[in-house]
Design an enzyme around this catalytic site. Structure first.
Site, PDB file in Angstrom:
ATOM      1  N   ILE A  93       0.845  -1.211   0.000  1.00 14.25           N
ATOM      2  CA  ILE A  93       0.000   0.000   0.000  1.00 14.25           C
ATOM      3  C   ILE A  93       0.876   1.255   0.000  1.00 14.25           C
ATOM      4  O   ILE A  93       0.571   2.241  -0.686  1.00 14.25           O
ATOM      5  CB  ILE A  93      -0.966   0.003   1.210  1.00 14.25           C
ATOM      6  CG1 ILE A  93      -1.768  -1.300   1.244  1.00 14.25           C
ATOM      7  CG2 ILE A  93      -1.919   1.193   1.124  1.00 14.25           C
ATOM      8  CD1 ILE A  93      -2.653  -1.458   2.469  1.00 14.25           C
ATOM      9  N   PHE A 107      -4.082 -13.427  -0.036  1.00 15.64           N
ATOM     10  CA  PHE A 107      -5.083 -14.284  -0.680  1.00 15.64           C
ATOM     11  C   PHE A 107      -5.199 -14.105  -2.210  1.00 15.64           C
ATOM     12  O   PHE A 107      -5.013 -15.060  -2.965  1.00 15.64           O
ATOM     13  CB  PHE A 107      -6.450 -14.025  -0.021  1.00 15.64           C
ATOM     14  CG  PHE A 107      -7.578 -14.805  -0.614  1.00 15.64           C
ATOM     15  CD1 PHE A 107      -7.538 -16.190  -0.688  1.00 15.64           C
ATOM     16  CD2 PHE A 107      -8.710 -14.157  -1.111  1.00 15.64           C
ATOM     17  CE1 PHE A 107      -8.594 -16.932  -1.226  1.00 15.64           C
ATOM     18  CE2 PHE A 107      -9.769 -14.876  -1.652  1.00 15.64           C
ATOM     19  CZ  PHE A 107      -9.714 -16.265  -1.705  1.00 15.64           C
ATOM     20  N   ILE A 108      -5.496 -12.885  -2.648  1.00 17.81           N
ATOM     21  CA  ILE A 108      -5.757 -12.696  -4.085  1.00 17.81           C
ATOM     22  C   ILE A 108      -4.499 -12.927  -4.927  1.00 17.81           C
ATOM     23  O   ILE A 108      -4.525 -13.738  -5.874  1.00 17.81           O
ATOM     24  CB  ILE A 108      -6.426 -11.316  -4.354  1.00 17.81           C
ATOM     25  CG1 ILE A 108      -7.878 -11.364  -3.838  1.00 17.81           C
ATOM     26  CG2 ILE A 108      -6.380 -10.933  -5.836  1.00 17.81           C
ATOM     27  CD1 ILE A 108      -8.649 -10.056  -3.936  1.00 17.81           C
ATOM     28  N   PRO A 109      -3.348 -12.303  -4.597  1.00 16.61           N
ATOM     29  CA  PRO A 109      -2.150 -12.574  -5.416  1.00 16.61           C
ATOM     30  C   PRO A 109      -1.714 -14.035  -5.357  1.00 16.61           C
ATOM     31  O   PRO A 109      -1.211 -14.569  -6.350  1.00 16.61           O
ATOM     32  CB  PRO A 109      -1.070 -11.685  -4.795  1.00 16.61           C
ATOM     33  CG  PRO A 109      -1.773 -10.706  -3.966  1.00 16.61           C
ATOM     34  CD  PRO A 109      -3.092 -11.275  -3.585  1.00 16.61           C
ATOM     35  N   ALA A 141       4.561   1.357   7.676  1.00 18.76           N
ATOM     36  CA  ALA A 141       5.481   0.243   7.947  1.00 18.76           C
ATOM     37  C   ALA A 141       4.899  -0.691   8.993  1.00 18.76           C
ATOM     38  O   ALA A 141       4.500  -0.260  10.075  1.00 18.76           O
ATOM     39  CB  ALA A 141       6.830   0.779   8.417  1.00 18.76           C
ATOM     40  N   ILE A 195      12.323   1.501  11.223  1.00 20.90           N
ATOM     41  CA  ILE A 195      11.609   2.511  12.035  1.00 20.90           C
ATOM     42  C   ILE A 195      11.906   2.366  13.529  1.00 20.90           C
ATOM     43  O   ILE A 195      11.632   3.277  14.297  1.00 20.90           O
ATOM     44  CB  ILE A 195      10.077   2.474  11.818  1.00 20.90           C
ATOM     45  CG1 ILE A 195       9.496   1.083  12.114  1.00 20.90           C
ATOM     46  CG2 ILE A 195       9.718   2.932  10.412  1.00 20.90           C
ATOM     47  CD1 ILE A 195       7.974   1.065  12.218  1.00 20.90           C
ATOM     48  N   THR A 244      -5.975  -0.970  10.444  1.00 17.14           N
ATOM     49  CA  THR A 244      -6.779  -1.990   9.784  1.00 17.14           C
ATOM     50  C   THR A 244      -8.095  -2.207  10.524  1.00 17.14           C
ATOM     51  O   THR A 244      -8.181  -1.969  11.735  1.00 17.14           O
ATOM     52  CB  THR A 244      -5.978  -3.313   9.741  1.00 17.14           C
ATOM     53  OG1 THR A 244      -6.842  -4.378   9.355  1.00 17.14           O
ATOM     54  CG2 THR A 244      -5.391  -3.668  11.110  1.00 17.14           C
ATOM     55  N   ASP A 245      -9.083  -2.698   9.793  1.00 17.40           N
ATOM     56  CA  ASP A 245     -10.361  -3.025  10.443  1.00 17.40           C
ATOM     57  C   ASP A 245     -10.225  -4.231  11.374  1.00 17.40           C
ATOM     58  O   ASP A 245     -11.079  -4.479  12.219  1.00 17.40           O
ATOM     59  CB  ASP A 245     -11.458  -3.279   9.401  1.00 17.40           C
ATOM     60  CG  ASP A 245     -11.115  -4.359   8.388  1.00 17.40           C
ATOM     61  OD1 ASP A 245     -10.010  -4.959   8.483  1.00 17.40           O
ATOM     62  OD2 ASP A 245     -11.941  -4.614   7.491  1.00 17.40           O
ATOM     63  N   GLU A 246      -9.122  -4.972  11.233  1.00 18.61           N
ATOM     64  CA  GLU A 246      -8.958  -6.183  12.044  1.00 18.61           C
ATOM     65  C   GLU A 246      -8.850  -5.896  13.532  1.00 18.61           C
ATOM     66  O   GLU A 246      -9.014  -6.795  14.353  1.00 18.61           O
ATOM     67  CB  GLU A 246      -7.718  -6.966  11.605  1.00 18.61           C
ATOM     68  CG  GLU A 246      -7.837  -7.502  10.212  1.00 18.61           C
ATOM     69  CD  GLU A 246      -6.781  -8.558   9.906  1.00 18.61           C
ATOM     70  OE1 GLU A 246      -6.251  -9.161  10.847  1.00 18.61           O
ATOM     71  OE2 GLU A 246      -6.509  -8.758   8.722  1.00 18.61           O
ATOM     72  N   LYS A 267      -1.464  -4.377  15.898  1.00 16.60           N
ATOM     73  CA  LYS A 267      -1.979  -3.158  15.253  1.00 16.60           C
ATOM     74  C   LYS A 267      -2.873  -2.390  16.220  1.00 16.60           C
ATOM     75  O   LYS A 267      -2.883  -1.152  16.240  1.00 16.60           O
ATOM     76  CB  LYS A 267      -2.767  -3.508  13.982  1.00 16.60           C
ATOM     77  CG  LYS A 267      -1.932  -4.014  12.829  1.00 16.60           C
ATOM     78  CD  LYS A 267      -0.925  -2.991  12.305  1.00 16.60           C
ATOM     79  CE  LYS A 267      -1.580  -1.857  11.562  1.00 16.60           C
ATOM     80  NZ  LYS A 267      -0.556  -0.948  10.966  1.00 16.60           N
ATOM     81  N   TYR A 301      -1.131 -10.519  14.884  1.00 22.07           N
ATOM     82  CA  TYR A 301      -0.999  -9.345  13.993  1.00 22.07           C
ATOM     83  C   TYR A 301      -1.975  -8.244  14.396  1.00 22.07           C
ATOM     84  O   TYR A 301      -1.583  -7.094  14.640  1.00 22.07           O
ATOM     85  CB  TYR A 301      -1.229  -9.743  12.526  1.00 22.07           C
ATOM     86  CG  TYR A 301      -1.588  -8.574  11.639  1.00 22.07           C
ATOM     87  CD1 TYR A 301      -0.649  -7.578  11.361  1.00 22.07           C
ATOM     88  CD2 TYR A 301      -2.875  -8.431  11.095  1.00 22.07           C
ATOM     89  CE1 TYR A 301      -0.977  -6.483  10.569  1.00 22.07           C
ATOM     90  CE2 TYR A 301      -3.214  -7.351  10.306  1.00 22.07           C
ATOM     91  CZ  TYR A 301      -2.267  -6.370  10.045  1.00 22.07           C
ATOM     92  OH  TYR A 301      -2.595  -5.288   9.273  1.00 22.07           O
ATOM     93  N   SER A 302      -3.261  -8.596  14.485  1.00 24.57           N
ATOM     94  CA  SER A 302      -4.242  -7.534  14.745  1.00 24.57           C
ATOM     95  C   SER A 302      -4.088  -6.974  16.164  1.00 24.57           C
ATOM     96  O   SER A 302      -4.358  -5.791  16.393  1.00 24.57           O
ATOM     97  CB  SER A 302      -5.667  -7.988  14.453  1.00 24.57           C
ATOM     98  OG  SER A 302      -5.958  -9.223  15.044  1.00 24.57           O
ATOM     99  N   LYS A 358      -5.456 -22.433  -3.347  1.00 29.56           N
ATOM    100  CA  LYS A 358      -5.681 -23.017  -2.019  1.00 29.56           C
ATOM    101  C   LYS A 358      -6.694 -22.180  -1.248  1.00 29.56           C
ATOM    102  O   LYS A 358      -6.469 -20.986  -0.995  1.00 29.56           O
ATOM    103  CB  LYS A 358      -4.367 -23.043  -1.219  1.00 29.56           C
ATOM    104  CG  LYS A 358      -3.182 -23.655  -1.962  1.00 29.56           C
ATOM    105  CD  LYS A 358      -3.321 -25.152  -2.145  1.00 29.56           C
ATOM    106  CE  LYS A 358      -2.107 -25.714  -2.873  1.00 29.56           C
ATOM    107  NZ  LYS A 358      -2.393 -26.924  -3.645  1.00 29.56           N
TER     108      LYS A 358
END
Ligand code: NAD
Ligand code: TDX
Length: 477
Positions: free
Chosen positions: A146, A333-335, A224, A193, A266-268, A297, A293-294, A348
């Site tokens: 991003i 997922f998509i890539p 980052a 950072i 993130t929304d997570e 964040k 991860y979330s 998968k």
């Protein structure tokens, strides 16, 4: 020459943040519209009227606010008639006192009009901060998915802004992602950072290539992060370092130098929603992260909020839903599915593929970030999303179809431990308050363009492919 105000929001049971208010000044004698000012919600109305009043008291200038109009969001339209009736009610002395708005007869003073317009415009500017035009942005993580899209977007759309990208070039970042950004817009610094000394040096100008030509950094846009849920399940430590300590280091630097700070989140952080409910996340949703991860964040967001509240740092936060587009790592997922098909590997799908994600084009995310950075209110959080809810199996089947494959040509693999069921964003605040709208709302079209990009950039993704798949194989994914 009368002031009227909508006075009974509470009775109408309309949530304040859902009511849009405009002040309309109308000269009934001349029958002309003087000013129409979009305000936003009731707390902002009260603040704005305070500002207007503060500015008019000293100079003994005056203003007349003929009436305040409200527009109600869809779900509460049934209250509209009642609310509009209220809107024509004369303001009571008590409400006047509460709003601290003085009533005057405008026809007594010609100067009133000019000063009123000026005061109203100034108040409006202050509330939405439209005057912030960053000259030099420190973009952390600008060589990742991003971040790189953002740097390209800013260079294209706001070429007057210079950007210093600070990126550690982890497995997820590539310097070449910034190829094509004009040199005049970009300084690249390879570094971490968490390195407080290095971060500090960026503000003293030592690391700026042409310090004389480049203005000092006046904003940080902080991308980052360690960003992949599956990696955080294997080893959370880089997530705590970068996403928590790294944010802390940047906040401290921003505090020392009084730099505007926009945090990309993130929304997570809000956890997940049930598959069978209509509810979406809003800025008021409670924090309830599910994965390492979330959780990291969420910690980062909390630091940003604390630095604003305690130290008065000028911060904004955006929490966005799942992005898609060019430069996204093949672990996502998509890539992963597109490049699997291109590399002759069966796609998968985790579990039954019923988890729902709210997809947004990375370009729309970039325009939202710019909108919030330049016009968002300090200390506020804005959710970013484009109403793109799809479950994973449907997305996978769209990809298969767009790539000329059979819809069942994939494998089911282990689900993610603790995997979130559904994310969905209500972006009303961003849309109504700052007027942002997504441009790329045809998801299938966006997916087709993304497939084309990966087809055309095999040399970009191929070096990462085998290692990523090997790691997934060990996780049973
Ligand atoms: P990414 O993994 O593609 O890129 C992260 C970038 O940060 C890489 O260039 C990497 O080298 C750099 N980086 C990592 N650790 C660093 C460190 N310690 N110091 C300096 N640079 C470091 O991530 P992305 O998908 O582009 O996500 C960017 C931001 O947006 C993250 O904060 C993420 O949480 C957030 N976000 C992502 C999505 C999404 O769908 N991808 C959605 C909402 C929010
Ligand atoms: O091969 C896969 N098969 C599959 O079914 C992979 C990699 C994922 N999935 C599923 C898991 C999720 O339900 O697809 C969904 C999306 O997975 P990811 O691309 O890993 O994204 P997600 O976990 O939703 O997180 C993303 O959006 C929010 C980003 O990676 C985060 O950085 C961002 O905060």
């Amino acid at each position: 020459d009368k002031v009227c105000v909508l006075s009974s929001f509470r009775h109408a049971r309309i949530p304040f943040h859902k009511v849009n208010i405009s002040i309309i000044m109308f000269d009934f004698r001349e029958n002309i519209l003087l000013t129409q000012l979009q305000i936003g919600n009731l707390p902002r109305l009260t603040r704005k009227l305070d500002t207007i009043q503060d500015q008019t008291t000293d100079s003994r200038q005056c203003m007349a606010c003929s009436y305040i109009s409200v527009s109600l969001p869809g779900p509460v339209r049934r209250h509209k008639d009642r609310a509009q009736n209220n809107a024509t009610t004369n303001i009571s002395p008590r409400t006047q006192a509460n709003l601290r708005l003085r009533l005057v007869d405008m026809s007594n003073s010609e100067q009133a009009l000019d000063s009123t317009n000026e005061a109203v415009n100034k108040a409006s500017n202050e509330a939405t901060n439209p005057s912030f035009a960053p000259q030099h942005i420190l973009v952390t993580g600008g060589a990742g998915f991003i971040g790189a899209n953002f740097v390209h977007w800013v260079a294209r759309n706001h070429p007057q802004a210079h950007m210093t990208v600070l990126d550690a070039l982890t497995y997820a970042g590539k310097r070449e992602n910034l190829d094509g950004v004009p040199a005049a817009n970009l300084t690249f610094v390879h570094g971490n950072i968490c390195d407080a000394e290095l971060v500090e040096s960026l503000f003293s100008g030592l690391n700026q290539r042409s310090a004389a030509a480049v203005p000092p950094i006046d904003a940080i846009v902080h991308f980052a992060a360690e960003s992949h849920n599956d990696n955080s399940i294997l080893d959370a430590s880089p997530f705590l370092n970068t996403n928590v300590t790294g944010t802390y280091v940047l906040l401290e630097a921003a505090r020392r130098h009084d730099i505007r700070f926009h945090d990309i989140s993130t929304d997570e952080v809000y956890g997940d929603l049930a598959l069978d409910e209509q509810r979406k996340f809003t800025e008021l949703s409670p924090y309830k992260p599910s994965s390492p991860y979330s959780a990291s964040k969420a910690a980062s967001d909390h630091l940003v909020r604390a630095w604003h509240r305690t130290h008065g740092l000028k911060t904004t936060i955006s929490n966005c839903s799942n992005n898609y587009g060019p430069y996204q790592h093949v672990e996502k997922f998509i890539p992963r599915q597109i490049t699997n098909i291109l590399a002759g590997i069966r796609p998968k799908l985790y579990g039954q593929g019923l988890a729902v994600r709210d997809w947004i084009s990375v370009e729309d995310h970039c325009s939202a970030i710019w909108t919030i950075l330049t016009r968002g209110r300090i200390g506020e959080t804005y959710l970013v999303g484009a109403n793109g809810e799809y479950n994973n199996i449907d997305v996978l089947r769209m990809i298969l179809k767009l790539m000329g494959r059979d819809a069942n040509d994939f494998d089911h693999v282990n689900d993610r431990p603790g995997g979130d069921k559904r994310y969905a964003i209500d972006a009303t605040k961003l849309q109504t308050e700052l007027g942002w709208v997504p441009k790329y709302t045809d998801f299938k079209e966006g997916l087709a363009a993304t497939i084309d990009w990966y087809r055309a950039h095999e040399s970009w993704w191929m070096p990462d492919k085998a290692g990523t798949e090997e790691k997934y194989r060990k996780q049973g994914h």
